[in-house]
Scaffold this motif. Structure first.
Motif, short mmCIF file in Angstrom:
data_model
loop_
_atom_site.label_atom_id
_atom_site.label_comp_id
_atom_site.label_asym_id
_atom_site.label_seq_id
_atom_site.Cartn_x
_atom_site.Cartn_y
_atom_site.Cartn_z
N PHE A 1 -4.76 -9.85 4.16
CA PHE A 1 -5.06 -9.68 5.59
C PHE A 1 -4.00 -8.82 6.26
O PHE A 1 -4.32 -7.91 7.02
CB PHE A 1 -5.16 -11.05 6.27
N HIS A 2 -2.73 -9.06 5.95
CA HIS A 2 -1.65 -8.26 6.52
C HIS A 2 -1.78 -6.80 6.10
O HIS A 2 -1.61 -5.89 6.91
CB HIS A 2 -0.28 -8.80 6.10
N GLU A 3 -2.07 -6.57 4.81
CA GLU A 3 -2.25 -5.20 4.33
C GLU A 3 -3.41 -4.52 5.05
O GLU A 3 -3.31 -3.35 5.43
CB GLU A 3 -2.51 -5.20 2.82
N THR A 4 -4.49 -5.25 5.25
CA THR A 4 -5.66 -4.70 5.93
C THR A 4 -5.32 -4.35 7.37
O THR A 4 -5.70 -3.28 7.87
CB THR A 4 -6.83 -5.71 5.89
N LEU A 5 -4.61 -5.24 8.05
CA LEU A 5 -4.22 -4.97 9.44
C LEU A 5 -3.31 -3.76 9.54
O LEU A 5 -3.45 -2.94 10.47
CB LEU A 5 -3.53 -6.19 10.06
N SER A 6 -2.39 -3.64 8.60
CA SER A 6 -1.48 -2.50 8.60
C SER A 6 -2.26 -1.20 8.42
O SER A 6 -2.05 -0.22 9.13
CB SER A 6 -0.45 -2.67 7.48
N LEU B 1 -5.42 -0.78 9.03
CA LEU B 1 -6.27 -0.64 10.22
C LEU B 1 -5.49 0.00 11.37
O LEU B 1 -6.00 0.89 12.07
CB LEU B 1 -6.82 -2.01 10.64
N GLN B 2 -4.24 -0.40 11.55
CA GLN B 2 -3.40 0.17 12.60
C GLN B 2 -3.17 1.66 12.37
O GLN B 2 -3.24 2.46 13.29
CB GLN B 2 -2.07 -0.57 12.69
N GLU B 3 -2.91 2.03 11.10
CA GLU B 3 -2.72 3.44 10.77
C GLU B 3 -3.99 4.24 11.07
O GLU B 3 -3.92 5.34 11.61
CB GLU B 3 -2.35 3.59 9.29
N MET B 4 -5.13 3.68 10.70
CA MET B 4 -6.40 4.37 10.94
C MET B 4 -6.67 4.51 12.44
O MET B 4 -7.14 5.56 12.90
CB MET B 4 -7.54 3.61 10.27
N GLU B 5 -6.37 3.46 13.20
CA GLU B 5 -6.57 3.52 14.64
C GLU B 5 -5.69 4.61 15.26
O GLU B 5 -6.15 5.39 16.09
CB GLU B 5 -6.25 2.16 15.27
N ASP B 6 -4.44 4.67 14.84
CA ASP B 6 -3.53 5.71 15.34
C ASP B 6 -4.06 7.10 15.00
O ASP B 6 -4.01 8.01 15.83
CB ASP B 6 -2.12 5.53 14.75
N LYS C 1 -13.72 10.01 10.51
CA LYS C 1 -12.57 9.12 10.73
C LYS C 1 -12.97 7.91 11.56
O LYS C 1 -12.55 6.78 11.28
CB LYS C 1 -11.43 9.87 11.44
N VAL C 2 -13.77 8.13 12.60
CA VAL C 2 -14.22 7.03 13.45
C VAL C 2 -15.10 6.07 12.65
O VAL C 2 -14.96 4.84 12.75
CB VAL C 2 -14.95 7.55 14.71
N SER C 3 -15.98 6.62 11.82
CA SER C 3 -16.84 5.77 10.98
C SER C 3 -16.02 4.93 10.01
O SER C 3 -16.31 3.75 9.80
CB SER C 3 -17.84 6.64 10.21
N LEU C 4 -15.00 5.54 9.41
CA LEU C 4 -14.13 4.79 8.50
C LEU C 4 -13.38 3.67 9.23
O LEU C 4 -13.22 2.57 8.70
CB LEU C 4 -13.12 5.72 7.82
N LEU C 5 -12.95 3.95 10.45
CA LEU C 5 -12.28 2.93 11.25
C LEU C 5 -13.23 1.76 11.51
O LEU C 5 -12.85 0.60 11.36
CB LEU C 5 -11.77 3.51 12.57
N ARG C 6 -14.46 2.07 11.87
CA ARG C 6 -15.44 1.00 12.14
C ARG C 6 -15.71 0.18 10.88
O ARG C 6 -15.82 -1.04 10.94
CB ARG C 6 -16.72 1.60 12.70
N THR C 7 -15.79 0.84 9.74
CA THR C 7 -15.99 0.14 8.48
C THR C 7 -14.80 -0.78 8.20
O THR C 7 -14.98 -1.94 7.79
CB THR C 7 -16.16 1.14 7.32
N GLN C 8 -13.60 -0.29 8.44
CA GLN C 8 -12.40 -1.09 8.22
C GLN C 8 -12.36 -2.28 9.17
O GLN C 8 -11.90 -3.36 8.80
CB GLN C 8 -11.15 -0.22 8.38
N LEU C 9 -12.84 -2.10 10.40
CA LEU C 9 -12.89 -3.21 11.35
C LEU C 9 -13.79 -4.33 10.84
O LEU C 9 -13.47 -5.52 10.98
CB LEU C 9 -13.38 -2.73 12.72
N VAL C 10 -14.91 -3.96 10.24
CA VAL C 10 -15.83 -4.95 9.67
C VAL C 10 -15.14 -5.70 8.54
O VAL C 10 -15.23 -6.93 8.43
CB VAL C 10 -17.13 -4.28 9.19
#
Length: 124
Positions: free
Chosen positions: A30-35, A37-42, A100-109
């Motif tokens: 979960f921590h790795e995923t959040l990290s 996810l933060q990079e992708m959001e940035d 990039k936005v699509s990948l972010l949304r996939t990562q959010l799921v």
């Protein structure tokens, strides 16, 4: 301070190794995923800023091209070529940004699935 975030990852990996029996693997994942996810959001936010800036440039270029057509003797071929080039640039940049936005949304799921799995994990 490490700019690529690897120091944070290494710190967490070290904590995990020290507390191997106290830290569930799901929490590490979960921590790795959040990290990530933060990079992708940035990256998406930076990309959005870039698209806004380049859109202003595109508007100026579009206006210039369109104003070419006000001349009775304008070069239609040059106009069409420049417009085609501009459109190709727009499509390329916007397609990359959309991906990039699509990948972010996939990562959010994925993050939500992991979060739900952690909530359902019985506590010892």
């Amino acid at each position: 301070m490490d700019l690529d975030g690897s120091a944070e990852d290494n710190d967490f990996a070290q904590i995990r190794s020290l507390n191997e029996y106290d830290l569930p693997p799901e929490l590490y994942t979960f921590h790795e995923t959040l990290s990530h996810l933060q990079e992708m959001e940035d990256d998406v936010l930076d990309g959005h800023k870039t698209v806004i800036e380049v859109s202003q440039k595109w508007l100026e270029m579009d206006s210039c091209l369109f104003n070419m057509t006000n001349d009775v003797d304008y070069d239609v071929d040059a106009y069409a070529q420049q417009l085609e080039d501009l459109l190709a640039e727009k499509v390329e940049i916007l397609t990359k940004f959309k991906d990039k936005v699509s990948l972010l949304r996939t990562q959010l799921v994925e993050e939500e699935k992991i979060s739900e799995a952690i909530k359902r994990t019985p506590k010892k």
